[in-house]
Scaffold this active site. Sequence first.
Site, PDB file in Angstrom:
ATOM      1  N   HIS A  88      -1.906   3.145  -4.014  1.00  0.00           N
ATOM      2  CA  HIS A  88      -0.700   3.400  -4.784  1.00  0.00           C
ATOM      3  C   HIS A  88      -1.006   3.476  -6.281  1.00  0.00           C
ATOM      4  O   HIS A  88      -0.192   3.973  -7.057  1.00  0.00           O
ATOM      5  CB  HIS A  88       0.268   2.243  -4.493  1.00  0.00           C
ATOM      6  CG  HIS A  88       1.665   2.443  -4.983  1.00  0.00           C
ATOM      7  ND1 HIS A  88       1.975   2.835  -6.264  1.00  0.00           N
ATOM      8  CD2 HIS A  88       2.853   2.294  -4.352  1.00  0.00           C
ATOM      9  CE1 HIS A  88       3.296   2.913  -6.394  1.00  0.00           C
ATOM     10  NE2 HIS A  88       3.842   2.594  -5.245  1.00  0.00           N
ATOM     11  N   CYS A  89      -2.181   2.985  -6.697  1.00  0.00           N
ATOM     12  CA  CYS A  89      -2.376   2.750  -8.139  1.00  0.00           C
ATOM     13  C   CYS A  89      -3.295   3.762  -8.826  1.00  0.00           C
ATOM     14  O   CYS A  89      -2.860   4.508  -9.700  1.00  0.00           O
ATOM     15  CB  CYS A  89      -2.924   1.342  -8.349  1.00  0.00           C
ATOM     16  SG  CYS A  89      -1.777   0.073  -7.793  1.00  0.00           S
TER      17      CYS A  89
END
Length: 396
Positions: free
Chosen positions: A252-253
Amino acid sequence: MRIAIIGQGYVGLTIAVGAAGAGHKVVGFDVNDGLVAHLSAGQSHIEGISDSELIGFIAAGSYAASTDVSVLDGSDVIVIAVPTPLDAQRNPDLSFVHAAADLIQNNVKSPALIINESTSYPGTLRNEIATRITGVDHLYASSPERVDPGNSEWGTKNTPRLIGGLTPAAVAKARAFYRGFCDSIIEVSSPEVAEAAKIFENTFRQVNIALVNEFAQIADALGISGREVLDAAATKPYGFMPFNPGPGVGGHCIPVDPSYLAHVANQVGVPATFIKRANEVNLAMPAYVVKRVVAGAGGSINGENVVVVGVSYKSNVADTRETPAAVVIDLLREQGATVTWHDDLVGSWRGEISTPLTAHDIAVVVTKHDGVSDAAIKASKYVFDCTGTIAGADGI
Ligand SMILES: NC(=O)c1ccc[n+]([C@@H]2O[C@H](COP(=O)([O-])OP(=O)(O)OC[C@H]3O[C@@H](n4cnc5c(N)ncnc54)[C@H](O)[C@@H]3O)[C@@H](O)[C@H]2O)c1
């Protein structure tokens, strides 16, 4: 304190358990009925939080999950931990953050400290959250989450926590909240500094991974081992920090957060050239992997049986968001190979299920979880290893 957390994903549930352990009374609010039902039954969905831990907090009355928005009102602290993805044009999508702010605006009548832990660009707390909430005198702070799922050395407790508030009172209350479960709290002068620090940390990682990915290709073309060079360089005791090459970045990052920085950089007229180039290099890695597999397997993989080992984006987690394994598999199939994958942590994904790790013509190791045996991988005729952990195998 009475704590409400909006979003019970990786970040929200981690904070919920930390706060419950510190003696706070925590409600985890989420719009996902199925998730809330599982959490209420004591079933954790993330690594690092066990069912028994969750069951203990539920039994003690210090944690409850809920889809009922009325649980938000009357809280001392409301933490926002919702997704901050990119839209189809790869621009920031703040719709979840806006929805969380609107929930507070419409349902919370008693003053609270509102903390945003979701990752976003500088100015989000002030301009995208606080300005949407009117009529109640809330306090506002930003404390970007730094959790690294699956990391047993660094967790919520021992990872230093940044806090920036709109007012000194917000910072003081945020400190009082976090000190119960975070060893080290670092106050910065504004929420914008805290927000920018988080996205710069992940940009630093994205750019360095891209650099090492490019270097791995240079080293291979030069006929030397990139990994041996990196090990040698890492013996320098100062001024060097090792990063590992791989099949690309996922989760997600790292593939997402730098684009938040690029977005605000463009708005203020400073082109974020490193971020753009790093994205290009990292996104091209699956194609490089497949090119090397084809070359290593003798020039063609048409009709070959290939097993891709590990499809989550990193070892020992089941998270497949943005995983480079998806592109690797698609490109292998484009080359005419019959591709299955083995990942017992992931189990099922993209309408396919994990297959047993047996001997194939080719094994391509994208991610290696603990317990996956090198011997089982090496049973295949040709092995291409993206993890640098299988002795004697070809790879990056
Ligand atoms: N996963 C990580 O490793 C990590 C680490 C640091 C920071 N972050 C950041 O933290 C934020 C959350 O990430 P995550 O990994 O926990 O996401 P996630 O997808 O695991 O969880 C988000 C949760 O929010 C819920 N949700 C969405 N809209 C909602 C709403 N309006 N009201 C209530 N719940 C809502 C979703 O149902 C989901 O359960 C993101 O900004 C992310 O970048 C993530």
